[in-house]
Scaffold this motif. Structure first.
Motif, short mmCIF file in Angstrom:
data_model
loop_
_atom_site.label_atom_id
_atom_site.label_comp_id
_atom_site.label_asym_id
_atom_site.label_seq_id
_atom_site.Cartn_x
_atom_site.Cartn_y
_atom_site.Cartn_z
N CYS A 29 -1.81 -17.39 8.66
CA CYS A 29 -1.75 -16.35 10.18
C CYS A 29 -0.23 -17.28 10.46
N ILE A 30 0.38 -16.43 11.06
CA ILE A 30 1.20 -16.67 11.96
C ILE A 30 1.58 -16.64 12.85
N ILE A 31 1.41 -17.83 13.81
CA ILE A 31 1.79 -17.43 15.37
C ILE A 31 3.35 -18.14 15.72
N THR A 32 3.23 -17.40 16.65
CA THR A 32 4.87 -17.79 17.08
C THR A 32 4.87 -16.78 18.32
N ASN A 33 5.74 -18.36 19.27
CA ASN A 33 6.12 -17.21 20.46
C ASN A 33 7.31 -16.21 20.41
N GLN A 34 8.71 -16.23 19.46
CA GLN A 34 9.27 -15.51 19.22
C GLN A 34 9.33 -14.87 17.63
N TRP A 35 9.13 -13.60 17.31
CA TRP A 35 9.41 -12.98 16.02
C TRP A 35 10.56 -12.11 15.85
N GLU A 36 11.19 -12.30 15.26
CA GLU A 36 12.50 -11.22 15.13
C GLU A 36 12.24 -10.33 14.26
N TYR A 37 12.38 -9.39 15.24
CA TYR A 37 11.81 -8.28 14.25
C TYR A 37 12.54 -7.41 13.53
N ARG A 38 12.15 -5.91 12.78
CA ARG A 38 12.85 -5.91 12.40
C ARG A 38 14.06 -5.76 12.08
N GLU A 39 14.71 -5.34 13.96
CA GLU A 39 16.32 -4.73 14.11
C GLU A 39 16.87 -6.28 13.94
N HIS A 74 15.41 -9.99 5.71
CA HIS A 74 13.49 -11.50 5.60
C HIS A 74 12.56 -10.93 6.76
N THR A 75 13.17 -11.04 7.56
CA THR A 75 11.50 -11.40 8.69
C THR A 75 11.08 -9.49 8.47
N GLU A 76 11.70 -9.02 7.85
CA GLU A 76 11.31 -7.44 8.46
C GLU A 76 10.24 -7.35 6.69
N ALA A 77 10.55 -8.20 5.53
CA ALA A 77 10.56 -8.68 4.93
C ALA A 77 8.57 -9.19 4.93
N VAL A 78 8.46 -9.69 5.70
CA VAL A 78 7.11 -10.74 5.94
C VAL A 78 6.41 -9.74 6.62
N GLU A 79 7.05 -9.08 7.60
CA GLU A 79 6.31 -8.72 8.58
C GLU A 79 5.72 -7.35 7.94
N ASP A 80 6.06 -6.27 7.12
CA ASP A 80 5.46 -5.30 5.66
C ASP A 80 4.81 -5.72 5.51
N ARG A 81 4.95 -6.96 4.81
CA ARG A 81 3.55 -8.05 3.70
C ARG A 81 2.32 -8.00 4.91
N GLY A 82 2.32 -7.86 6.31
CA GLY A 82 0.79 -7.66 7.03
C GLY A 82 0.78 -6.92 8.27
N GLN A 83 0.03 -7.62 8.29
CA GLN A 83 -0.67 -7.30 10.39
C GLN A 83 -0.21 -8.23 11.18
N CYS A 84 0.11 -7.29 12.25
CA CYS A 84 1.50 -7.50 13.33
C CYS A 84 0.89 -7.70 15.35
N TYR A 85 0.43 -8.57 15.70
CA TYR A 85 0.13 -8.44 17.14
C TYR A 85 0.79 -8.77 18.14
N VAL A 86 0.59 -8.34 19.48
CA VAL A 86 1.86 -8.95 20.82
C VAL A 86 0.10 -9.05 21.50
N PHE A 87 0.59 -10.57 21.82
CA PHE A 87 -0.82 -11.14 22.70
C PHE A 87 0.18 -11.03 24.08
N SER A 88 -0.10 -10.28 24.81
CA SER A 88 0.10 -10.32 25.80
C SER A 88 -0.69 -10.38 27.75
N PRO A 89 -1.48 -11.34 27.40
CA PRO A 89 -2.34 -11.84 28.88
C PRO A 89 -1.72 -10.83 30.08
N SER A 90 -2.49 -11.14 31.36
CA SER A 90 -1.86 -11.03 32.35
C SER A 90 -2.21 -12.01 32.65
N GLY A 91 -1.42 -12.58 34.25
CA GLY A 91 -1.44 -14.02 35.07
C GLY A 91 -3.49 -13.60 35.34
#
Length: 217
Positions: free
Chosen positions: A149-159, A163-180
């Motif tokens: 599991c990779i936990i990160t504050n900022q993920w440089e996505y496909r655009e 190399h990040t695209e290659a990592v991302e393509d291997r797994g499942q990605c989720y953005v955790f964005s809770p309200s205040g």
């Protein structure tokens, strides 16, 4: 003449193609439990700092796997140090906690691609003189079944990075964005000072992005 004032906009993780969004702590806890049960070969969780992403995963692993059954690789680890730790904890569940620093380095990106392979057995290698001789901290090449599991504050996505695209393509990605309000309700489960808690509650509508650390501060 008065110069125009610019609003400061906080940079948030951009949701990549195919990624899911988690807005509740119950959703994040469910993903953490599923990872602890071995449901994900590679799981990426991105989200703002200070919202207890790492804490939720550590608690889930403590509950379901127990001490010694998993490994946390902290944010200050170098790619070389992470490789050695993966050798020491081969075949265990691995969490890269605050992986921004490792993901920013070329050697770190290569390591994440290797450990995130979709095969059951992942082949890791590190070609350097440090891996030769009897005092080498790890072999130059080894295999492991670790799920990651990779936990990160900022993920440089496909655009941004192939190399990040290659990592991302291997797994499942989720953005955790809770309200205040969601952060505030989660904090109520463990924060003990009622006066401070009530003070934050009164000012909650005026806070741009409250975090769990705010209550301590």
């Amino acid at each position: 003449p008065m110069s125009k004032r610019k609003l400061r906009v906080e940079k948030r993780p951009v949701k990549p193609e195919g990624a899911g969004t988690l807005s509740m702590y119950s959703d994040l806890t469910r993903k953490a439990d599923q990872f602890a049960d071995g449901a994900y070969n590679l799981l990426v969780i991105a989200g703002p700092p200070g919202v207890a992403k790492s804490t939720v995963f550590r608690q889930a692993l403590d509950r379901r796997v127990g001490p010694g059954g998993f490994c946390f690789i902290e944010a200050n680890a170098s790619p070389f140090g992470a490789y050695c730790k993966l050798w020491d904890n081969r075949n265990r569940l691995v969490v890269f906690d605050d992986a921004d620093q490792i993901n920013e380095q070329p050697a770190g990106k290569r390591l994440l691609k290797q450990i995130g392979q979709s095969q059951q057995w992942k082949r890791l290698s590190w070609e350097s003189k440090a891996m030769t001789g009897k005092k080498a901290p790890a072999p130059a090449e080894f295999s492991t079944q670790s799920k990651v599991c990779i936990i990160t504050n900022q993920w440089e996505y496909r655009e941004g990075d192939i190399h990040t695209e290659a990592v991302e393509d291997r797994g499942q990605c989720y953005v955790f964005s809770p309200s205040g309000l969601e952060v505030h309700e989660y904090t109520a489960s463990w924060f003990w000072d009622q006066e401070i808690f009530d003070f934050v509650a009164r000012h909650l509508p005026y806070l741009r992005r409250p975090t769990c650390r705010l209550y301590f501060k």
